[in-house]
Motif scaffolding. Structure first.
Motif, PDB file in Angstrom:
ATOM      1  N   ILE A  18       0.893  -1.204  -0.013  1.00  0.00           N
ATOM      2  CA  ILE A  18       0.077  -0.044  -0.056  1.00  0.00           C
ATOM      3  C   ILE A  18       0.874   1.344  -0.096  1.00  0.00           C
ATOM      4  CG2 ILE A  18      -1.785   1.388   1.257  1.00  0.00           C
ATOM      5  CD1 ILE A  18      -2.507  -1.545   2.766  1.00  0.00           C
TER       6      ILE A  18
ATOM      7  N   ASP B  93      -1.736   6.503   0.934  1.00  0.00           N
ATOM      8  CA  ASP B  93      -3.032   6.301   1.066  1.00  0.00           C
ATOM      9  C   ASP B  93      -3.197   5.824   2.632  1.00  0.00           C
ATOM     10  OD1 ASP B  93      -3.537   6.358  -1.659  1.00  0.00           O
ATOM     11  OD2 ASP B  93      -3.277   4.151  -1.922  1.00  0.00           O
TER      12      ASP B  93
ATOM     13  N   TYR C  55      -5.020   2.532  -9.340  1.00  0.00           N
ATOM     14  CA  TYR C  55      -3.846   3.224  -9.948  1.00  0.00           C
ATOM     15  C   TYR C  55      -3.691   2.507 -11.230  1.00  0.00           C
ATOM     16  CZ  TYR C  55      -2.138   5.027  -5.320  1.00  0.00           C
ATOM     17  OH  TYR C  55      -2.185   5.681  -4.242  1.00  0.00           O
TER      18      TYR C  55
ATOM     19  N   VAL D  69      -6.336  -0.251  -4.188  1.00  0.00           N
ATOM     20  CA  VAL D  69      -6.191  -0.552  -2.863  1.00  0.00           C
ATOM     21  C   VAL D  69      -7.716  -0.679  -2.522  1.00  0.00           C
ATOM     22  CG1 VAL D  69      -5.423   0.860  -0.558  1.00  0.00           C
ATOM     23  CG2 VAL D  69      -4.117   0.958  -2.855  1.00  0.00           C
TER      24      VAL D  69
ATOM     25  N   TYR E 194     -10.658   1.633  -2.387  1.00  0.00           N
ATOM     26  CA  TYR E 194     -10.386   2.938  -1.839  1.00  0.00           C
ATOM     27  C   TYR E 194      -9.563   3.753  -2.885  1.00  0.00           C
ATOM     28  CZ  TYR E 194      -8.479   5.634   1.858  1.00  0.00           C
ATOM     29  OH  TYR E 194      -8.063   6.765   2.967  1.00  0.00           O
ATOM     30  N   ARG E 195      -8.740   3.233  -3.567  1.00  0.00           N
ATOM     31  CA  ARG E 195      -7.932   3.998  -4.617  1.00  0.00           C
ATOM     32  C   ARG E 195      -7.650   3.042  -5.829  1.00  0.00           C
ATOM     33  NH1 ARG E 195      -5.271   7.933  -1.105  1.00  0.00           N
ATOM     34  NH2 ARG E 195      -6.813   9.531  -0.877  1.00  0.00           N
TER      35      ARG E 195
END
Length: 147
Positions: A86, A90, A143, A128, A140-141
């Protein structure tokens, strides 16, 4: 020193220490990418202690991690569990404002280009995830990779 100067110094120290959370990173003694993630966290201002284990699945189960979210290392910070590679930013954002009932964050697997898994300029797309005690998981996120 004036009272104003002392107050400012105390506030600055408190703010800086908020990001210098103590991290326990559980990892295999044979995993180099986990050590690289520790360095990533230290570079971001975290204090990290590594604990070496031969059986990481036992650690993950003890901390209540659903193994479908598993990666190579498992970290504890402030009562939360963080699994895998992670990004530190974040984790900082999560700790500043944890989602309601969240238990932690996870990056399943070992995506190339995530912190500790750098390999030249190659990057996999990865997410994530935040998760809770009931097994609910949400992104959550994300990439975007270049492969």
């Amino acid at each position: 020193m004036t009272l104003k100067t002392i107050t400012f110094a105390l506030l600055m120290g408190t703010t800086a220490s908020a990001w210098a959370a103590d991290v326990i990173n559980h990892k295999s003694p044979y995993c180099g990418c986990c050590t690289e993630w520790t360095k990533h966290m230290q570079d971001a201002g975290f204090t990290v202690e590594e604990k070496l284990h031969d059986d990481m699945n036992a650690v993950k189960q003890k901390l209540g991690l659903d193994l479908k979210l598993a990666s190579c290392h498992t970290a504890e910070i402030g009562g939360f569990v963080f699994e895998g590679h992670i990004p530190a930013d974040d984790i900082k954002a999560f700790l500043a404002n944890p989602p309601k009932n969240a238990k932690g964050l996870a990056v399943p697997g070992m995506p190339m280009g995530s912190p500790g898994m750098e390999y030249g300029n190659e990057k996999d797309s990865y997410s994530v995830y935040a998760y809770n005690e009931r097994g609910q998981v949400f992104e959550y996120r994300h990439y975007q990779g270049n492969r």
